[in-house]
Design a protein around this motif. Structure first.
Motif, PDB file in Angstrom:
ATOM      1  N   PRO A  51       0.819  -1.225   0.000  1.00  0.00           N
ATOM      2  CA  PRO A  51       0.000   0.000   0.000  1.00  0.00           C
ATOM      3  C   PRO A  51       0.856   1.279   0.000  1.00  0.00           C
ATOM      4  O   PRO A  51       0.485   2.263  -0.627  1.00  0.00           O
ATOM      5  N   LEU A  52       1.995   1.244   0.684  1.00  0.00           N
ATOM      6  CA  LEU A  52       2.879   2.406   0.700  1.00  0.00           C
ATOM      7  C   LEU A  52       3.306   2.779  -0.714  1.00  0.00           C
ATOM      8  O   LEU A  52       3.396   3.964  -1.050  1.00  0.00           O
ATOM      9  N   CYS A  53       3.540   1.771  -1.533  1.00  0.00           N
ATOM     10  CA  CYS A  53       3.983   2.012  -2.905  1.00  0.00           C
ATOM     11  C   CYS A  53       2.825   2.116  -3.892  1.00  0.00           C
ATOM     12  O   CYS A  53       3.001   1.955  -5.098  1.00  0.00           O
ATOM     13  N   GLY A  54       1.638   2.383  -3.373  1.00  0.00           N
ATOM     14  CA  GLY A  54       0.513   2.730  -4.226  1.00  0.00           C
ATOM     15  C   GLY A  54      -0.175   1.576  -4.920  1.00  0.00           C
ATOM     16  O   GLY A  54      -0.869   1.792  -5.911  1.00  0.00           O
ATOM     17  N   VAL A  55       0.003   0.364  -4.437  1.00  0.00           N
ATOM     18  CA  VAL A  55      -0.700  -0.764  -5.031  1.00  0.00           C
ATOM     19  C   VAL A  55      -2.124  -0.747  -4.479  1.00  0.00           C
ATOM     20  O   VAL A  55      -2.347  -1.035  -3.310  1.00  0.00           O
ATOM     21  N   SER A  56      -3.040  -0.351  -5.333  1.00  0.00           N
ATOM     22  CA  SER A  56      -4.424  -0.202  -4.870  1.00  0.00           C
ATOM     23  C   SER A  56      -5.075  -1.561  -4.650  1.00  0.00           C
ATOM     24  O   SER A  56      -4.713  -2.547  -5.273  1.00  0.00           O
ATOM     25  N   ARG A  89       6.911  -8.308  13.047  1.00  0.00           N
ATOM     26  CA  ARG A  89       8.322  -7.951  12.862  1.00  0.00           C
ATOM     27  C   ARG A  89       8.571  -7.542  11.415  1.00  0.00           C
ATOM     28  O   ARG A  89       9.275  -6.566  11.143  1.00  0.00           O
ATOM     29  N   GLY A  90       7.992  -8.271  10.468  1.00  0.00           N
ATOM     30  CA  GLY A  90       8.138  -7.908   9.056  1.00  0.00           C
ATOM     31  C   GLY A  90       7.546  -6.546   8.767  1.00  0.00           C
ATOM     32  O   GLY A  90       8.139  -5.729   8.062  1.00  0.00           O
ATOM     33  N   TYR A  91       6.368  -6.293   9.319  1.00  0.00           N
ATOM     34  CA  TYR A  91       5.702  -5.000   9.132  1.00  0.00           C
ATOM     35  C   TYR A  91       6.537  -3.870   9.736  1.00  0.00           C
ATOM     36  O   TYR A  91       6.865  -2.892   9.062  1.00  0.00           O
ATOM     37  N   SER A  92       6.881  -4.011  10.997  1.00  0.00           N
ATOM     38  CA  SER A  92       7.544  -2.904  11.703  1.00  0.00           C
ATOM     39  C   SER A  92       8.960  -2.649  11.212  1.00  0.00           C
ATOM     40  O   SER A  92       9.418  -1.507  11.216  1.00  0.00           O
ATOM     41  N   SER A  93       9.650  -3.698  10.741  1.00  0.00           N
ATOM     42  CA  SER A  93      11.018  -3.478  10.260  1.00  0.00           C
ATOM     43  C   SER A  93      11.042  -2.554   9.039  1.00  0.00           C
ATOM     44  O   SER A  93      11.953  -1.744   8.893  1.00  0.00           O
ATOM     45  N   TYR A  94      10.023  -2.658   8.191  1.00  0.00           N
ATOM     46  CA  TYR A  94       9.962  -1.764   7.035  1.00  0.00           C
ATOM     47  C   TYR A  94       9.316  -0.424   7.391  1.00  0.00           C
ATOM     48  O   TYR A  94       9.668   0.602   6.817  1.00  0.00           O
ATOM     49  N   ALA A  95       8.399  -0.418   8.339  1.00  0.00           N
ATOM     50  CA  ALA A  95       7.772   0.841   8.760  1.00  0.00           C
ATOM     51  C   ALA A  95       8.795   1.772   9.407  1.00  0.00           C
ATOM     52  O   ALA A  95       8.657   2.997   9.325  1.00  0.00           O
ATOM     53  N   GLU A  96       9.822   1.201  10.026  1.00  0.00           N
ATOM     54  CA  GLU A  96      10.876   2.018  10.635  1.00  0.00           C
ATOM     55  C   GLU A  96      11.773   2.666   9.601  1.00  0.00           C
ATOM     56  O   GLU A  96      12.364   3.705   9.855  1.00  0.00           O
ATOM     57  N   VAL A  97      11.877   2.050   8.434  1.00  0.00           N
ATOM     58  CA  VAL A  97      12.816   2.509   7.411  1.00  0.00           C
ATOM     59  C   VAL A  97      12.160   3.376   6.348  1.00  0.00           C
ATOM     60  O   VAL A  97      12.729   4.385   5.926  1.00  0.00           O
ATOM     61  N   TYR A  98      10.962   2.998   5.918  1.00  0.00           N
ATOM     62  CA  TYR A  98      10.326   3.671   4.786  1.00  0.00           C
ATOM     63  C   TYR A  98       9.081   4.429   5.222  1.00  0.00           C
ATOM     64  O   TYR A  98       8.165   3.850   5.785  1.00  0.00           O
ATOM     65  N   ARG A  99       9.078   5.720   4.938  1.00  0.00           N
ATOM     66  CA  ARG A  99       7.891   6.550   5.168  1.00  0.00           C
ATOM     67  C   ARG A  99       7.183   6.866   3.854  1.00  0.00           C
ATOM     68  O   ARG A  99       6.010   7.191   3.827  1.00  0.00           O
ATOM     69  N   ILE A 100       7.951   6.794   2.764  1.00  0.00           N
ATOM     70  CA  ILE A 100       7.418   6.983   1.412  1.00  0.00           C
ATOM     71  C   ILE A 100       7.967   5.861   0.539  1.00  0.00           C
ATOM     72  O   ILE A 100       8.960   5.220   0.884  1.00  0.00           O
ATOM     73  N   CYS A 101       7.320   5.654  -0.575  1.00  0.00           N
ATOM     74  CA  CYS A 101       7.793   4.641  -1.507  1.00  0.00           C
ATOM     75  C   CYS A 101       8.997   5.179  -2.265  1.00  0.00           C
ATOM     76  O   CYS A 101       8.950   6.248  -2.859  1.00  0.00           O
ATOM     77  N   THR A 102      10.084   4.460  -2.201  1.00  0.00           N
ATOM     78  CA  THR A 102      11.317   4.821  -2.896  1.00  0.00           C
ATOM     79  C   THR A 102      11.690   3.675  -3.833  1.00  0.00           C
ATOM     80  O   THR A 102      11.110   2.581  -3.751  1.00  0.00           O
ATOM     81  N   PRO A 103      12.668   3.883  -4.693  1.00  0.00           N
ATOM     82  CA  PRO A 103      13.133   2.755  -5.514  1.00  0.00           C
ATOM     83  C   PRO A 103      13.608   1.573  -4.654  1.00  0.00           C
ATOM     84  O   PRO A 103      13.376   0.416  -5.011  1.00  0.00           O
ATOM     85  N   ALA A 104      14.232   1.863  -3.531  1.00  0.00           N
ATOM     86  CA  ALA A 104      14.668   0.781  -2.638  1.00  0.00           C
ATOM     87  C   ALA A 104      13.467   0.028  -2.057  1.00  0.00           C
ATOM     88  O   ALA A 104      13.508  -1.195  -1.897  1.00  0.00           O
ATOM     89  N   ALA A 105      12.400   0.742  -1.738  1.00  0.00           N
ATOM     90  CA  ALA A 105      11.188   0.090  -1.227  1.00  0.00           C
ATOM     91  C   ALA A 105      10.579  -0.800  -2.310  1.00  0.00           C
ATOM     92  O   ALA A 105      10.143  -1.922  -2.017  1.00  0.00           O
ATOM     93  N   ARG A 106      10.556  -0.318  -3.533  1.00  0.00           N
ATOM     94  CA  ARG A 106      10.033  -1.134  -4.635  1.00  0.00           C
ATOM     95  C   ARG A 106      10.882  -2.393  -4.841  1.00  0.00           C
ATOM     96  O   ARG A 106      10.356  -3.477  -5.085  1.00  0.00           O
TER      97      ARG A 106
END
Length: 130
Positions: A51-56, A89-106
Protein backbone atom coordinates in the motif's frame (compact mmCIF):
# COMPACT_ATOMS: atom_id res chain seq x y z
CA UNK A 1 0.67 -12.47 -8.26
CA UNK A 2 2.72 -15.64 -7.97
CA UNK A 3 2.88 -15.43 -4.18
CA UNK A 4 -0.91 -15.36 -3.78
CA UNK A 5 -1.22 -18.51 -5.91
CA UNK A 6 1.50 -20.24 -3.92
CA UNK A 7 -0.02 -19.09 -0.63
CA UNK A 8 -3.29 -20.66 -1.65
CA UNK A 9 -1.47 -23.86 -2.55
CA UNK A 10 0.51 -23.77 0.71
CA UNK A 11 -2.69 -23.26 2.67
CA UNK A 12 -4.26 -26.26 0.97
CA UNK A 13 -1.13 -28.34 1.50
CA UNK A 14 -0.97 -27.48 5.17
CA UNK A 15 -4.65 -28.34 5.51
CA UNK A 16 -4.03 -31.75 3.95
CA UNK A 17 -0.75 -32.39 5.76
CA UNK A 18 -0.16 -34.31 8.96
CA UNK A 19 0.10 -31.25 11.24
CA UNK A 20 -3.50 -30.20 10.79
CA UNK A 21 -4.77 -33.77 10.99
CA UNK A 22 -3.29 -34.08 14.45
CA UNK A 23 -4.64 -30.69 15.53
CA UNK A 24 -2.77 -28.06 17.52
CA UNK A 25 -0.25 -29.40 20.00
CA UNK A 26 2.42 -28.01 22.26
CA UNK A 27 4.93 -30.64 21.09
CA UNK A 28 7.71 -30.13 18.62
CA UNK A 29 6.90 -27.65 15.85
CA UNK A 30 6.31 -29.08 12.38
CA UNK A 31 9.36 -29.38 10.13
CA UNK A 32 8.19 -26.46 7.96
CA UNK A 33 7.98 -24.10 10.95
CA UNK A 34 11.05 -21.97 10.07
CA UNK A 35 9.71 -21.49 6.54
CA UNK A 36 6.26 -20.61 7.88
CA UNK A 37 7.73 -18.05 10.30
CA UNK A 38 9.73 -16.45 7.50
CA UNK A 39 6.66 -16.44 5.26
CA UNK A 40 4.71 -14.68 8.02
CA UNK A 41 7.46 -12.06 8.24
CA UNK A 42 7.32 -11.54 4.48
CA UNK A 43 3.54 -11.15 4.59
CA UNK A 44 3.95 -8.47 7.26
CA UNK A 45 6.48 -6.65 5.09
CA UNK A 46 4.16 -6.79 2.10
CA UNK A 47 1.24 -5.62 4.24
CA UNK A 48 3.23 -2.45 4.90
CA UNK A 49 5.08 -1.95 1.62
CA UNK A 50 2.50 -2.68 -1.06
CA UNK A 51 0.00 0.00 0.00
CA UNK A 52 2.88 2.41 0.70
CA UNK A 53 3.98 2.01 -2.90
CA UNK A 54 0.51 2.73 -4.23
CA UNK A 55 -0.70 -0.76 -5.03
CA UNK A 56 -4.42 -0.20 -4.87
CA UNK A 57 -6.77 -2.80 -3.47
CA UNK A 58 -4.15 -4.41 -1.23
CA UNK A 59 -4.76 -2.55 2.02
CA UNK A 60 -5.75 -5.78 3.79
CA UNK A 61 -4.73 -8.42 1.24
CA UNK A 62 -1.54 -9.61 2.93
CA UNK A 63 -3.04 -9.53 6.41
CA UNK A 64 -5.87 -11.63 5.01
CA UNK A 65 -3.39 -14.10 3.52
CA UNK A 66 -1.74 -14.40 6.94
CA UNK A 67 -5.09 -14.97 8.61
CA UNK A 68 -5.85 -17.73 6.10
CA UNK A 69 -2.58 -19.47 6.95
CA UNK A 70 -3.31 -19.20 10.68
CA UNK A 71 -6.85 -20.47 10.18
CA UNK A 72 -5.58 -23.44 8.20
CA UNK A 73 -2.64 -24.21 10.46
CA UNK A 74 -4.73 -23.97 13.65
CA UNK A 75 -1.67 -23.45 15.84
CA UNK A 76 -1.60 -23.58 19.62
CA UNK A 77 -1.90 -20.20 21.32
CA UNK A 78 1.86 -20.11 21.92
CA UNK A 79 2.71 -20.92 18.32
CA UNK A 80 0.05 -18.54 17.01
CA UNK A 81 1.67 -15.76 19.04
CA UNK A 82 5.04 -16.59 17.42
CA UNK A 83 3.52 -16.51 13.93
CA UNK A 84 1.85 -13.17 14.64
CA UNK A 85 5.10 -11.81 16.10
CA UNK A 86 6.87 -12.76 12.86
CA UNK A 87 4.22 -10.95 10.80
CA UNK A 88 4.51 -7.88 13.04
CA UNK A 89 8.32 -7.95 12.86
CA UNK A 90 8.14 -7.91 9.06
CA UNK A 91 5.70 -5.00 9.13
CA UNK A 92 7.54 -2.90 11.70
CA UNK A 93 11.02 -3.48 10.26
CA UNK A 94 9.96 -1.76 7.03
CA UNK A 95 7.77 0.84 8.76
CA UNK A 96 10.88 2.02 10.63
CA UNK A 97 12.82 2.51 7.41
CA UNK A 98 10.33 3.67 4.79
CA UNK A 99 7.89 6.55 5.17
CA UNK A 100 7.42 6.98 1.41
CA UNK A 101 7.79 4.64 -1.51
CA UNK A 102 11.32 4.82 -2.90
CA UNK A 103 13.13 2.75 -5.51
CA UNK A 104 14.67 0.78 -2.64
CA UNK A 105 11.19 0.09 -1.23
CA UNK A 106 10.03 -1.13 -4.63
CA UNK A 107 13.09 -3.37 -4.83
CA UNK A 108 12.28 -4.71 -1.35
CA UNK A 109 8.73 -5.52 -2.50
CA UNK A 110 10.09 -7.45 -5.47
CA UNK A 111 12.51 -9.36 -3.22
CA UNK A 112 9.76 -10.17 -0.72
CA UNK A 113 7.43 -11.39 -3.47
CA UNK A 114 10.15 -13.61 -4.92
CA UNK A 115 11.18 -15.08 -1.57
CA UNK A 116 7.58 -15.54 -0.46
CA UNK A 117 6.73 -17.36 -3.68
CA UNK A 118 9.75 -19.61 -3.26
CA UNK A 119 8.95 -20.39 0.38
CA UNK A 120 5.28 -21.10 -0.33
CA UNK A 121 6.28 -23.34 -3.25
CA UNK A 122 8.83 -25.19 -1.12
CA UNK A 123 6.27 -25.78 1.62
CA UNK A 124 3.86 -27.25 -0.93
CA UNK A 125 6.50 -29.44 -2.56
CA UNK A 126 8.14 -30.68 0.64
CA UNK A 127 5.20 -31.00 3.03
CA UNK A 128 1.97 -30.95 1.03
CA UNK A 129 -0.11 -34.09 1.16
CA UNK A 130 2.34 -36.05 3.29
Amino acid sequence: MRIAIFLLAATLALAAGPASAAGPTEGAPPPYDPDLMRLAEILGALHYLRPLCGVSGEAQKWRGEMQSLIDTEQPSDTRKAKIIASFNRGYSSYAEVYRICTPAARFAVDRQLEEGSRLAHDIVVRYGGN
